[in-house]
Design a protein around this motif. Sequence first.
Motif, PDB file in Angstrom:
ATOM      1  N   TRP A  73       0.805  -1.214   0.000  1.00 36.44           N
ATOM      2  CA  TRP A  73       0.000   0.000   0.000  1.00 36.44           C
ATOM      3  C   TRP A  73       0.841   1.270   0.000  1.00 36.44           C
ATOM      4  CZ3 TRP A  73       0.940   2.917   4.290  1.00 36.44           C
ATOM      5  CH2 TRP A  73       1.338   2.246   5.462  1.00 36.44           C
TER       6      TRP A  73
ATOM      7  N   ASN B 250      -5.077  16.454   3.313  1.00 41.55           N
ATOM      8  CA  ASN B 250      -4.314  17.672   3.061  1.00 41.55           C
ATOM      9  C   ASN B 250      -4.905  18.454   1.891  1.00 41.55           C
ATOM     10  OD1 ASN B 250      -2.448  17.238   5.103  1.00 41.55           O
ATOM     11  ND2 ASN B 250      -1.126  16.024   3.808  1.00 41.55           N
TER      12      ASN B 250
ATOM     13  N   HIS C 140     -26.415  15.530  34.871  1.00 37.16           N
ATOM     14  CA  HIS C 140     -24.960  15.698  34.934  1.00 37.16           C
ATOM     15  C   HIS C 140     -24.358  15.732  33.536  1.00 37.16           C
ATOM     16  CE1 HIS C 140     -20.882  15.315  36.352  1.00 37.16           C
ATOM     17  NE2 HIS C 140     -20.697  14.256  35.579  1.00 37.16           N
TER      18      HIS C 140
ATOM     19  N   ASN D 151     -22.167  18.741  31.978  1.00 38.93           N
ATOM     20  CA  ASN D 151     -20.865  18.573  31.320  1.00 38.93           C
ATOM     21  C   ASN D 151     -20.847  19.248  29.976  1.00 38.93           C
ATOM     22  OD1 ASN D 151     -19.366  17.143  33.112  1.00 38.93           O
ATOM     23  ND2 ASN D 151     -19.713  15.145  32.207  1.00 38.93           N
TER      24      ASN D 151
ATOM     25  N   GLN E 171     -17.665   5.182  14.805  1.00 40.54           N
ATOM     26  CA  GLN E 171     -18.032   4.287  15.896  1.00 40.54           C
ATOM     27  C   GLN E 171     -18.546   2.956  15.398  1.00 40.54           C
ATOM     28  OE1 GLN E 171     -20.652   6.987  18.031  1.00 40.54           O
ATOM     29  NE2 GLN E 171     -19.027   7.392  19.477  1.00 40.54           N
TER      30      GLN E 171
ATOM     31  N   ASN F  93       1.207  15.875   9.223  1.00 40.34           N
ATOM     32  CA  ASN F  93       0.621  16.212   7.929  1.00 40.34           C
ATOM     33  C   ASN F  93       1.181  15.446   6.748  1.00 40.34           C
ATOM     34  OD1 ASN F  93      -0.310  18.362   9.654  1.00 40.34           O
ATOM     35  ND2 ASN F  93      -1.029  19.314   7.771  1.00 40.34           N
TER      36      ASN F  93
ATOM     37  N   LYS G 145     -19.132  12.129  39.243  1.00 35.81           N
ATOM     38  CA  LYS G 145     -19.874  13.157  38.507  1.00 35.81           C
ATOM     39  C   LYS G 145     -19.406  14.561  38.832  1.00 35.81           C
ATOM     40  CE  LYS G 145     -22.608   9.971  36.996  1.00 35.81           C
ATOM     41  NZ  LYS G 145     -21.899   9.278  35.935  1.00 35.81           N
ATOM     42  N   LEU G 146     -18.116  14.817  38.724  1.00 37.26           N
ATOM     43  CA  LEU G 146     -17.606  16.151  38.998  1.00 37.26           C
ATOM     44  C   LEU G 146     -17.678  16.996  37.736  1.00 37.26           C
ATOM     45  CD1 LEU G 146     -14.343  15.067  40.800  1.00 37.26           C
ATOM     46  CD2 LEU G 146     -16.523  15.632  41.867  1.00 37.26           C
ATOM     47  N   ILE G 147     -17.866  18.307  37.903  1.00 33.35           N
ATOM     48  CA  ILE G 147     -17.847  19.151  36.717  1.00 33.35           C
ATOM     49  C   ILE G 147     -16.401  19.390  36.275  1.00 33.35           C
ATOM     50  CG2 ILE G 147     -20.046  20.324  36.958  1.00 33.35           C
ATOM     51  CD1 ILE G 147     -18.795  22.488  38.493  1.00 33.35           C
ATOM     52  N   LEU G 148     -16.294  19.950  35.076  1.00 34.36           N
ATOM     53  CA  LEU G 148     -15.042  19.895  34.329  1.00 34.36           C
ATOM     54  C   LEU G 148     -13.813  20.394  35.065  1.00 34.36           C
ATOM     55  CD1 LEU G 148     -13.984  19.146  31.499  1.00 34.36           C
ATOM     56  CD2 LEU G 148     -14.230  21.537  30.906  1.00 34.36           C
TER      57      LEU G 148
ATOM     58  N   ARG H  69     -12.635  18.673  38.227  1.00 35.11           N
ATOM     59  CA  ARG H  69     -12.182  17.315  37.918  1.00 35.11           C
ATOM     60  C   ARG H  69     -10.756  17.349  37.408  1.00 35.11           C
ATOM     61  NH1 ARG H  69     -15.925  15.584  34.121  1.00 35.11           N
ATOM     62  NH2 ARG H  69     -14.512  16.021  32.406  1.00 35.11           N
TER      63      ARG H  69
ATOM     64  N   GLU I 216     -15.544   8.317  24.297  1.00 37.17           N
ATOM     65  CA  GLU I 216     -16.350   8.709  23.155  1.00 37.17           C
ATOM     66  C   GLU I 216     -16.108   7.839  21.942  1.00 37.17           C
ATOM     67  OE1 GLU I 216     -18.656  11.161  22.706  1.00 37.17           O
ATOM     68  OE2 GLU I 216     -18.659  11.357  24.877  1.00 37.17           O
ATOM     69  N   ARG I 217     -14.874   7.545  21.649  1.00 33.50           N
ATOM     70  CA  ARG I 217     -14.549   6.851  20.408  1.00 33.50           C
ATOM     71  C   ARG I 217     -14.084   5.420  20.635  1.00 33.50           C
ATOM     72  NH1 ARG I 217     -12.678  11.459  17.370  1.00 33.50           N
ATOM     73  NH2 ARG I 217     -14.087  13.100  18.038  1.00 33.50           N
TER      74      ARG I 217
ATOM     75  N   GLY J  78       2.330  24.257   4.943  1.00 31.08           N
ATOM     76  CA  GLY J  78       0.980  24.729   5.149  1.00 31.08           C
ATOM     77  C   GLY J  78       0.104  24.594   3.916  1.00 31.08           C
TER      78      GLY J  78
ATOM     79  N   LEU K 299      -0.255   7.490   5.779  1.00 36.05           N
ATOM     80  CA  LEU K 299      -1.184   6.517   6.336  1.00 36.05           C
ATOM     81  C   LEU K 299      -2.521   6.514   5.598  1.00 36.05           C
ATOM     82  CD1 LEU K 299      -0.372   6.763  10.147  1.00 36.05           C
ATOM     83  CD2 LEU K 299       0.326   5.072   8.484  1.00 36.05           C
TER      84      LEU K 299
END
Lengths: 321, 506
Positions: free
Chosen positions: A2, A18, A119, A123, A190, B329, B378-381, B384, B435-436, B486, B494
């Motif tokens: 590749w 890019n 909560h 956040n 995801q 980049n 559960k603390l705020i940002l 935490r 999240e991911r 730039g 990749l």
Amino acid sequence: MWLLNAARLRRAGVLGLNRRNADFLLRYNPRARYPLVDDKLLTKELAVAAGLAVPQLYGVVEHDGDLRALPARMRALADFVIKPAQGSTGDGIVVVTGRVRAGYRTAGGALIPEDDLVHHVSNALAGLYSLGGHPDRVFLEARVIADPVFEAIAYQGVPDVRIVVFLGVPVMAMVRLPTRLSDGKANLHQGAIGVGIDIRSGVTLSAVFRNEIVTEHPDTGQPVNGVAIPHWQRLLDIAAHSYELTGLGYQAVDLVLDVRHGPMLLELNARPGLAIQIANRAGLLPRLELVERHAAALGDRAARIAFATEHFTAAAADTAR
Amino acid sequence: MKNLHLYVLSGVLAATAAGVFGYKVLVLGFPLQPAQTAELWDFEARVRFDALGRPVKLTLQIPSRGSGYVIADEGFFSGRYGLSTRYVAGNRQAVWSVRSARGRQTLIYRSVVQVTGTRRDTSAPAPPPMPEFAESELEIAKAFLERARAHSADSDTLVSYVLDALRNETDSDLSMLLADRREPQERLDLVTKILALGGVHAEVLNGLPLSAPGYNVQPVAWLEVVDDDGALQRYDPASGDRATEVPFLVLWRGVNALAMLDGGYGLNVTLALERSARPAIASLLYAPESERHWVVDYALFNLPVTTQAAFRILLTIPLGVLVLVVMRNVIGFKTFGTFMPVLIALAFRGTDLVAGVLFLVLIVSLGLLVRFYLEHLKLILVPRLASVLIVVVLLMAMVTMVCYKLGIGVGLSVSLFPMVVMTMVIERMAIVWEERGAAEALQQGAGSIVVAAIAYTVMNVPFLVHLVFVFPELLLLALGGTLLLGRYSGYRLLELRRFKALAGDK
């Protein structure tokens, strides 16, 4: 190997990050317009003013002070979606399908206590999900019930149609189908599948799942190609309209098909990803360059859509071979 | 042409860089290579203390004549203080005084030491007076001297024997004499007395060997002996050998304190020794004002030594950033934060690469465990983040202690690791994890470490470090490079793998 693919990819007209950033985003997307698209609430306002259908807005949470009244507002609704106004790639979105005692059931089947939801909103207000960590607003909107055409090839959740629009011309489209892996979310990062759509006919082509080409849904086993998307012309029209809405030259339009209300605009995206090319098995560059050449000659929305349906179809590519 | 403005700008930057660089190398003769044999050294003594509003007098031992070098240039930073230099018992001292001072005080002495070659110095001083021994000690000393004499043939072997006995503490008589003498200079002073008893003239030298640069170095005590031929020889008590190759910068002779303070408290003296980048242009630098070229005047190595040390690090940061831009980049690595890898690379300076990576991975892993636990609260940002930072500091203290107990020396330098950087890494990693998914988080984490490691390696190539310090204009070249990148619109490496499904088709 590749590593040596650069020349082949260039021949296939594949657009890299890019190139997208340097030649298209920086050139055609004025920075001043980004907030219109990054803030989903602003997008909603613009869409409503232009007469485009959007999921109904139930309410907005702006300050920590509003949090006190939030539980009461949530209890008054049967189902809803919590969205941070400036979240990206689906971060922070919670789809609530119903209430059970002191908790709420989500689209993925989980049970969340009311305190946890509050909560979560707190956040989001603090900027956890917004680009750059800025303090944000959170809003509640109506839940979309997916059109049954996708039942066989979606695992829960709501599939959405993404159309990339360049200078007001729809250039490429795909429908994103949730899977079990994506936890019912139509998010490619995801684990959802992206299925290419022929611009002229609105019929699905092959699909991409984690950068690989597939032809069946991993959970249901049903073939994903050959499905005709209903209301296709209307979807193309809303997509082309978004150019006049925001003034951004290169953007992606996310639309849903609600079983009651038909095609609705969900959100706009000023930095669309490039996986759509794998879903369509075609590079974006030839189409973008074609539009660049003819952009000045194209007039109104109808002309732009006609241009797209004429040129951007797998059938045309086939006959060219 | 599409990017004309950019190409012209980059071209101008590159031309400027090349022009100034060429002029400095070809016309002024600035050295291209880091000095292989250091002929010039920069020495600095920085004195700090607190004054109480009373008259202050500070006495500092400063370099005096020694064999193998000369003091080429000297400077004092005295502020409001009056300055005088004097000789006391053969030692050169600087005396700073002021009628009244209050608060934190800083006084600096700097000199340039030029190595003149280790010629045999035959101008030996007069023989020493007989040493003063307490009666009880005299017999013990004589007994030890007898044994030493029996085991040696000349002054050289005698000194070696005595120094060995001093180092290994094998001789019980010697140990008895040393019982009250704890400091190195006191112990060597005893040696000189014993040697004098035996008719060999010796003196204690206190100062710094001109062999290794260092910031915050401690003066060491060496022995200078007049051998049987009447020539001066120096001995390093740590090895017991003659040190003929290494010149020794003498701060004071005999037993004395480096600095003495009257009218203040909290005295702290920092010594710094740095190889000078000036050898090839020494003549230019020491030319009289009228002849000196203004470019030389503004060169960075006219700054105080400690500032130079800071700049050597600062000027390599653009190199690290250039590496970062290419890795992100052109290759397509994913990292946390825009400049986090460069900050991490800077942190590795204290611990070196392997230890630094292990330490980073360890602390981040432990920090992540704590962070996931905090999710339940559960603390705020902002509170935490602050909590994570405090936990990180405690973790660092714990890990350092464990390393110390296990005898892993490198663990002791990790206190310099920037804890803010680590807190941000932990926070970002936790969010991406949730999240991911774990895969994405670990990918970005690995990417950050790889980029940091490469940046660190590039930022510490000795030739490059020398080059950017002596020719800072070369950074304009780096600027032109980042400007050009730039508008780089080619594929990231990749991406070729990501889109490989599309490569076969058309």
